[in-house]
Design a protein around this motif. Structure first.
Motif, PDB file in Angstrom:
ATOM      1  N   THR A 178       0.653  -1.294  -0.026  1.00 51.67           N
ATOM      2  CA  THR A 178       0.026   0.102  -0.096  1.00 51.67           C
ATOM      3  C   THR A 178       0.712   1.257  -0.019  1.00 51.67           C
ATOM      4  OG1 THR A 178      -0.007  -0.145   2.413  1.00 51.67           O
ATOM      5  CG2 THR A 178      -1.998  -0.987   1.341  1.00 51.67           C
ATOM      6  N   GLY A 179       2.080   1.086  -0.158  1.00 49.14           N
ATOM      7  CA  GLY A 179       3.068   2.417  -0.069  1.00 49.14           C
ATOM      8  C   GLY A 179       2.622   3.354  -1.118  1.00 49.14           C
ATOM      9  N   ALA A 180       2.718   3.037  -2.288  1.00 42.52           N
ATOM     10  CA  ALA A 180       2.256   4.194  -3.086  1.00 42.52           C
ATOM     11  C   ALA A 180       0.853   4.737  -3.147  1.00 42.52           C
ATOM     12  CB  ALA A 180       2.426   3.360  -4.682  1.00 42.52           C
ATOM     13  N   ILE A 181      -0.103   3.872  -2.490  1.00 38.93           N
ATOM     14  CA  ILE A 181      -1.610   4.347  -2.401  1.00 38.93           C
ATOM     15  C   ILE A 181      -1.571   5.325  -1.291  1.00 38.93           C
ATOM     16  CG2 ILE A 181      -3.883   3.728  -1.745  1.00 38.93           C
ATOM     17  CD1 ILE A 181      -3.074   0.807  -3.136  1.00 38.93           C
ATOM     18  N   VAL A 182      -0.718   5.107  -0.284  1.00 34.22           N
ATOM     19  CA  VAL A 182      -0.995   6.177   0.956  1.00 34.22           C
ATOM     20  C   VAL A 182       0.214   7.200   0.754  1.00 34.22           C
ATOM     21  CG1 VAL A 182      -2.000   4.517   2.441  1.00 34.22           C
ATOM     22  CG2 VAL A 182       0.641   4.904   2.427  1.00 34.22           C
ATOM     23  N   GLN A 183       0.988   7.383  -0.331  1.00 38.87           N
ATOM     24  CA  GLN A 183       1.738   8.486  -0.237  1.00 38.87           C
ATOM     25  C   GLN A 183       0.883   9.659  -0.742  1.00 38.87           C
ATOM     26  OE1 GLN A 183       4.890   7.419  -3.306  1.00 38.87           O
ATOM     27  NE2 GLN A 183       6.253   6.869  -1.893  1.00 38.87           N
ATOM     28  N   LEU A 226      -9.366   4.808 -10.524  1.00 37.09           N
ATOM     29  CA  LEU A 226     -10.485   4.634  -9.399  1.00 37.09           C
ATOM     30  C   LEU A 226     -11.546   4.333 -10.224  1.00 37.09           C
ATOM     31  CD1 LEU A 226     -10.162   4.236  -6.527  1.00 37.09           C
ATOM     32  CD2 LEU A 226     -11.089   6.164  -6.199  1.00 37.09           C
ATOM     33  N   LYS A 227     -11.981   5.295 -11.170  1.00 35.39           N
ATOM     34  CA  LYS A 227     -13.252   4.719 -12.196  1.00 35.39           C
ATOM     35  C   LYS A 227     -13.130   3.549 -12.892  1.00 35.39           C
ATOM     36  CE  LYS A 227     -14.424   9.622 -13.083  1.00 35.39           C
ATOM     37  NZ  LYS A 227     -14.351  10.637 -14.173  1.00 35.39           N
ATOM     38  N   ALA A 228     -11.889   3.254 -13.430  1.00 36.04           N
ATOM     39  CA  ALA A 228     -11.933   2.014 -14.092  1.00 36.04           C
ATOM     40  C   ALA A 228     -11.970   0.823 -12.943  1.00 36.04           C
ATOM     41  CB  ALA A 228     -10.491   1.992 -14.900  1.00 36.04           C
ATOM     42  N   ILE A 229     -11.139   0.884 -12.133  1.00 36.57           N
ATOM     43  CA  ILE A 229     -11.264  -0.003 -11.111  1.00 36.57           C
ATOM     44  C   ILE A 229     -12.699  -0.455 -10.438  1.00 36.57           C
ATOM     45  CG2 ILE A 229     -10.413  -0.762  -8.790  1.00 36.57           C
ATOM     46  CD1 ILE A 229      -7.783   0.730  -9.377  1.00 36.57           C
ATOM     47  N   ALA A 230     -13.324   0.638 -10.395  1.00 33.83           N
ATOM     48  CA  ALA A 230     -14.846   0.554  -9.758  1.00 33.83           C
ATOM     49  C   ALA A 230     -15.723   0.127 -10.688  1.00 33.83           C
ATOM     50  CB  ALA A 230     -15.379   1.949  -9.584  1.00 33.83           C
ATOM     51  N   LEU A 231     -15.323  -0.214 -12.149  1.00 34.69           N
ATOM     52  CA  LEU A 231     -15.970  -0.921 -12.941  1.00 34.69           C
ATOM     53  C   LEU A 231     -15.954  -2.484 -12.775  1.00 34.69           C
ATOM     54  CD1 LEU A 231     -15.542   1.133 -16.270  1.00 34.69           C
ATOM     55  CD2 LEU A 231     -17.567   1.063 -14.896  1.00 34.69           C
ATOM     56  N   CYS A 232     -14.649  -2.836 -12.614  1.00 29.05           N
ATOM     57  CA  CYS A 232     -14.582  -4.210 -12.451  1.00 29.05           C
ATOM     58  C   CYS A 232     -14.431  -4.826 -10.884  1.00 29.05           C
ATOM     59  CB  CYS A 232     -12.928  -4.345 -13.116  1.00 29.05           C
ATOM     60  SG  CYS A 232     -12.973  -4.002 -14.877  1.00 29.05           S
ATOM     61  N   PHE A 233     -13.865  -3.860 -10.143  1.00 25.75           N
ATOM     62  CA  PHE A 233     -13.816  -4.358  -8.685  1.00 25.75           C
ATOM     63  C   PHE A 233     -14.219  -3.246  -7.789  1.00 25.75           C
ATOM     64  CE2 PHE A 233     -10.350  -6.576 -10.865  1.00 25.75           C
ATOM     65  CZ  PHE A 233     -10.629  -7.659 -10.504  1.00 25.75           C
ATOM     66  N   PRO A 234     -15.667  -3.128  -7.583  1.00 25.70           N
ATOM     67  CA  PRO A 234     -16.310  -2.073  -6.857  1.00 25.70           C
ATOM     68  C   PRO A 234     -15.767  -2.137  -5.443  1.00 25.70           C
ATOM     69  CG  PRO A 234     -17.851  -3.161  -7.724  1.00 25.70           C
ATOM     70  CD  PRO A 234     -16.534  -3.870  -8.530  1.00 25.70           C
ATOM     71  N   GLU A 235     -15.661  -3.221  -4.866  1.00 28.43           N
ATOM     72  CA  GLU A 235     -15.294  -3.302  -3.510  1.00 28.43           C
ATOM     73  C   GLU A 235     -13.855  -3.010  -3.393  1.00 28.43           C
ATOM     74  OE1 GLU A 235     -14.274  -6.922  -5.886  1.00 28.43           O
ATOM     75  OE2 GLU A 235     -16.197  -5.822  -5.461  1.00 28.43           O
ATOM     76  N   ILE A 236     -12.753  -3.259  -4.210  1.00 27.71           N
ATOM     77  CA  ILE A 236     -11.530  -2.816  -4.069  1.00 27.71           C
ATOM     78  C   ILE A 236     -11.472  -1.296  -4.369  1.00 27.71           C
ATOM     79  CG2 ILE A 236      -9.276  -2.833  -5.003  1.00 27.71           C
ATOM     80  CD1 ILE A 236      -9.760  -5.835  -5.628  1.00 27.71           C
ATOM     81  N   ALA A 237     -12.305  -0.596  -5.261  1.00 20.57           N
ATOM     82  CA  ALA A 237     -12.519   0.717  -5.399  1.00 20.57           C
ATOM     83  C   ALA A 237     -12.511   1.469  -4.006  1.00 20.57           C
ATOM     84  CB  ALA A 237     -13.136   1.243  -6.326  1.00 20.57           C
ATOM     85  N   ALA A 238     -13.642   0.773  -3.373  1.00 22.53           N
ATOM     86  CA  ALA A 238     -14.220   1.676  -1.973  1.00 22.53           C
ATOM     87  C   ALA A 238     -13.072   1.290  -1.038  1.00 22.53           C
ATOM     88  CB  ALA A 238     -15.313   0.797  -1.622  1.00 22.53           C
ATOM     89  N   LEU A 282      -9.725   1.296  -1.613  1.00 24.49           N
ATOM     90  CA  LEU A 282      -8.768   2.317  -2.008  1.00 24.49           C
ATOM     91  C   LEU A 282      -9.057   3.743  -1.778  1.00 24.49           C
ATOM     92  CD1 LEU A 282      -7.606   0.933  -5.485  1.00 24.49           C
ATOM     93  CD2 LEU A 282      -6.284   1.001  -3.883  1.00 24.49           C
ATOM     94  N   ARG A 283     -10.397   4.027  -1.969  1.00 27.30           N
ATOM     95  CA  ARG A 283     -10.913   5.393  -1.699  1.00 27.30           C
ATOM     96  C   ARG A 283     -10.549   5.562   0.050  1.00 27.30           C
ATOM     97  NH1 ARG A 283     -15.451   4.242  -4.651  1.00 27.30           N
ATOM     98  NH2 ARG A 283     -15.208   5.370  -6.738  1.00 27.30           N
ATOM     99  N   GLU A 284     -11.210   4.702   0.749  1.00 29.92           N
ATOM    100  CA  GLU A 284     -10.814   4.784   2.291  1.00 29.92           C
ATOM    101  C   GLU A 284      -9.257   4.819   2.552  1.00 29.92           C
ATOM    102  OE1 GLU A 284     -11.479   1.628   5.789  1.00 29.92           O
ATOM    103  OE2 GLU A 284     -13.056   1.620   4.474  1.00 29.92           O
ATOM    104  N   TYR A 285      -8.544   4.038   1.842  1.00 35.54           N
ATOM    105  CA  TYR A 285      -7.031   4.356   2.056  1.00 35.54           C
ATOM    106  C   TYR A 285      -6.525   5.880   1.952  1.00 35.54           C
ATOM    107  CZ  TYR A 285      -5.306  -0.219   3.316  1.00 35.54           C
ATOM    108  OH  TYR A 285      -4.835  -1.163   4.134  1.00 35.54           O
ATOM    109  N   ARG A 286      -7.041   6.552   0.677  1.00 33.99           N
ATOM    110  CA  ARG A 286      -6.751   7.833   0.465  1.00 33.99           C
ATOM    111  C   ARG A 286      -7.280   8.565   1.467  1.00 33.99           C
ATOM    112  NH1 ARG A 286      -2.389   8.945  -2.129  1.00 33.99           N
ATOM    113  NH2 ARG A 286      -3.375  10.998  -2.618  1.00 33.99           N
ATOM    114  N   LEU A 287      -8.412   8.378   1.935  1.00 34.12           N
ATOM    115  CA  LEU A 287      -9.133   9.535   3.001  1.00 34.12           C
ATOM    116  C   LEU A 287      -8.335   9.595   4.051  1.00 34.12           C
ATOM    117  CD1 LEU A 287     -12.921   8.817   2.525  1.00 34.12           C
ATOM    118  CD2 LEU A 287     -11.630  10.772   1.890  1.00 34.12           C
ATOM    119  N   ASN A 288      -7.472   8.255   4.420  1.00 34.23           N
ATOM    120  CA  ASN A 288      -6.810   8.353   5.720  1.00 34.23           C
ATOM    121  C   ASN A 288      -5.499   9.252   5.608  1.00 34.23           C
ATOM    122  OD1 ASN A 288      -8.666   6.515   7.093  1.00 34.23           O
ATOM    123  ND2 ASN A 288      -7.281   4.821   6.142  1.00 34.23           N
ATOM    124  N   ILE A 289      -5.279   9.623   4.304  1.00 35.34           N
ATOM    125  CA  ILE A 289      -4.221  10.553   4.214  1.00 35.34           C
ATOM    126  C   ILE A 289      -4.393  11.849   3.660  1.00 35.34           C
ATOM    127  CG2 ILE A 289      -2.330   8.653   3.849  1.00 35.34           C
ATOM    128  CD1 ILE A 289      -2.622   9.816   0.958  1.00 35.34           C
TER     129      ILE A 289
END
Length: 146
Positions: A73-78, A102-114, A116-123
């Motif tokens: 998750t290093g690149a995501i939380v930077q 994130l839009k593309a990920i939400a099309l294929c994996f909505p649970e993972i997109a959610a 990822l959004r949560e991880y970004r909100l933490n920073i």
């Protein structure tokens, strides 16, 4: 024994070793897909289709899902500023790319997109839209200038 030559130099044919690292890795992946399919029929095929779709739609989103799924998750939380230093893009360009991935990920994996959004909100504190002058003024307890 016949030795093939090219310009009087011996040419050795490439031999494929079934025990190569890439063959071992592929074997491991295929075993896991078979396990998934045994648990629930066609689940492995569905996963492969979703991953392939994401790879076609957004290669960087695909890479993000692979990293996130493997626990990296290093690149995501930077912050965007930290990422811009490493990748040579502006913060705005990184934010735009993140939103599109994130839009593309939400099309294929909505649970993972959610997630990822949560991880970004933490920073979010790294990404405050406040200017440096406003931040300094706010830190000193002063009121904004008129």
């Amino acid at each position: 024994m016949i030795t093939y030559t090219l310009n009087l130099q011996p040419v050795y044919r490439a031999r494929y070793d079934g025990a190569s690292d890439s063959a071992k890795l592929l074997s491991e992946i295929l075993e896991r897909l078979l396990e998934m399919d045994e648990i629930r029929r066609d689940s492995a095929a569905g996963l492969v289709r979703r991953l392939a779709t994401l790879a076609d739609v957004s290669p960087s989103g695909f890479a993000m899902v692979l990293r996130f799924g493997s626990g990296d998750t290093g690149a995501i939380v930077q912050s965007y500023e930290q990422q811009s230093e490493h990748r040579g893009l502006t913060r705005q360009a990184l934010h735009w790319q993140w939103a599109n991935d994130l839009k593309a990920i939400a099309l294929c994996f909505p649970e993972i997109a959610a997630l990822l959004r949560e991880y970004r909100l933490n920073i979010a504190h790294h990404e405050a839209p406040m200017s440096s002058a406003d931040g300094l003024r706010d830190a000193m307890g002063g009121a904004p200038a008129p």
